[in-house]
Design an enzyme around this catalytic site. Structure first.
Site, mmCIF file in Angstrom:
data_model
loop_
_atom_site.group_PDB
_atom_site.id
_atom_site.type_symbol
_atom_site.label_atom_id
_atom_site.label_comp_id
_atom_site.label_asym_id
_atom_site.label_seq_id
_atom_site.Cartn_x
_atom_site.Cartn_y
_atom_site.Cartn_z
ATOM 1 N N ARG A 294 50.173 64.430 10.265
ATOM 2 C CA ARG A 294 49.194 65.470 10.576
ATOM 3 C C ARG A 294 48.360 65.004 11.761
ATOM 4 N NH1 ARG A 294 44.126 65.371 8.651
ATOM 5 N NH2 ARG A 294 44.647 64.353 6.697
ATOM 6 N N HIS A 298 42.624 67.774 8.207
ATOM 7 C CA HIS A 298 43.207 68.437 7.040
ATOM 8 C C HIS A 298 42.906 69.928 7.078
ATOM 9 C CE1 HIS A 298 44.468 69.147 2.925
ATOM 10 N NE2 HIS A 298 43.292 69.673 2.659
ATOM 11 N N TYR A 307 38.207 58.357 8.576
ATOM 12 C CA TYR A 307 39.073 57.600 7.669
ATOM 13 C C TYR A 307 40.364 57.098 8.295
ATOM 14 C CZ TYR A 307 41.094 62.320 7.125
ATOM 15 O OH TYR A 307 41.646 63.559 7.354
#
Length: 401
Positions: A294, A298, A307
């Site tokens: 990705r 998200h 993160y």
């Protein structure tokens, strides 16, 4: 016992490591395989755009010439451009939220184009490319994210179900549908039907997915479980969820699993065609793990910089699914600059149409929420609608007194 035995204990290669007592080396090998492609990765087109022959899968893409590849390239470019435009419109307040697919175009277009006209697809909430491949007008899809529609397309006509927001729930729905195909005798030969269900790596930690695996296996349902492993379940990496590569979980349920390069549209097309063929002939379910990444957040409510490292993102940019097809076509003379420029111009026009539609999308009337709830008239629902509309009318007449 060699550490690789823990990573992929193939039949006939000796006993697998005991799950409760793996050696440190076996654990490390297993974890590494969840975040790296590994030797098991099925790939037909390298990131540099070089064709890799495959004894098992070349026959499934024998019809793919330069023209077909140009169409696949066009599909991916248009879908990515639409995705970027929708992302921008959310930032401008025109959409309530957006779920980007950036980086996953090959997994979705490759698998979507493998589907036959009678096959059924069950998406999660990120399968914009599959929707496009199934003929869904992406303008109809945008109503979901503008909060005016649940789905704006005829799912039976397109053989593409409405989006599912609850993580993993669509796997149970797909399992039930595929079981119905089996019970109705719609499998057993080349003219058989199959179902494909899309979910992410994070969903594999949900009970619904495992229940779907059980039901699909027990009833030999013609169901392709298509896991897009994009490495991150929001902020949790795959190795925090599984010691083993996800595709190997299929063995525990008694059906085949395979890992494909999710950034290779040709491999995704071939592997999905193979899996659907297995299902149509009554051989039961197949799990495909499309190993991809990705490239964006998200959703537009997420900040991936909190993160994951930028180095990781830069590494995956080198594996871009669109650029490898472009490199292959350019190197072999399958396309020239005029073609690439023309596709980009078409993509920009496509995005402009989506933008105009979104900005001019009408607000639905209040009674819309009561429409299409049941197939048959419901006196209870009718009473609720009348009560609600009367309540709203009270605001309109309050200023008259």
């Amino acid at each position: 016992m060699p550490s690789e035995q823990w990573t992929h204990p193939e039949p006939g290669e000796g006993p697998a490591a005991i799950a409760a007592q793996p050696s440190p080396e076996q654990v490390i090998a297993g974890l590494r395989a969840t975040s790296e492609g590994g030797a098991e990765l099925t790939q037909l087109l390298t990131p540099e755009g070089q064709r890799i022959p495959s004894e098992q899968f070349d026959s499934y893409v024998a019809d793919v010439d330069d023209e077909v590849l140009r169409n696949l390239y066009r599909d991916m470019v248009l879908v990515r451009r639409a995705d970027r435009e929708a992302n921008a419109m959310q930032r401008q307040g025109q959409l309530g939220i957006w779920v980007p697919l950036l980086g996953q175009e090959a997994a979705q277009i490759g698998s979507g184009r493998a589907l036959g006209p009678r096959d059924m697809a069950f998406p999660s909430y990120r399968e914009h490319g599959v929707a496009y491949a199934r003929g869904v007008d992406l303008r109809d899809l945008l109503g979901i994210f503008r909060c005016t529609d649940h789905s704006g397309w005829d799912y039976q006509a397109h053989r593409f179900h409405p989006y599912t927001i609850v993580i993993g729930n669509q796997v149970l729905n797909a399992a039930g549908y595929a079981m119905g195909q089996k019970f109705e005798g719609k499998v057993g030969d080349d003219d058989g039907e199959a179902t494909i269900c899309y979910f992410g790596d994070g969903a594999t930690s949900q009970g619904d997915v495992h229940e779907g695996f059980v039901w699909g296996a027990v009833y030999d349902a013609p169901l392709v479980f298509f896991c897009q492993n994009n490495q991150w379940a929001i902020s949790e990496p795959t190795e925090r969820q599984s010691r083993l590569p996800l595709y190997q979980r299929a063995r525990g349920y008694g059906f085949p699993g395979i890992r494909v390069d999710g950034n290779d549209v040709l491999a995704c097309l071939a592997v999905t065609r193979w899996a659907l063929e297995q299902c149509r002939h009554g051989n039961g379910p197949v799990l495909i793990e499309a190993f991809t990444y990705r490239m964006d957040a998200h959703t537009t409510t997420d900040d991936p910089t909190r993160y994951r490292l930028s180095d990781e993102l830069e590494e995956w940019k080198l594996k871009d699914p669109i650029e490898r097809v472009r490199a292959y076509l350019a190197r072999g003379g399958g396309a020239d600059h005029d073609f690439f420029d023309g596709v980009q111009a078409e993509a920009d026009e496509f995005a402009a149409q989506l933008r105009e539609h979104t900005f001019n999308m009408p607000e639905p009337p209040p009674d819309r929420i009561f429409a299409n709830v049941y197939a048959e008239p419901s006196p209870v629902l009718d009473a609720q609608r009348e009560e609600y509309l009367s309540y709203l009318d009270g605001f309109a007449t309050a200023g008259e007194h």
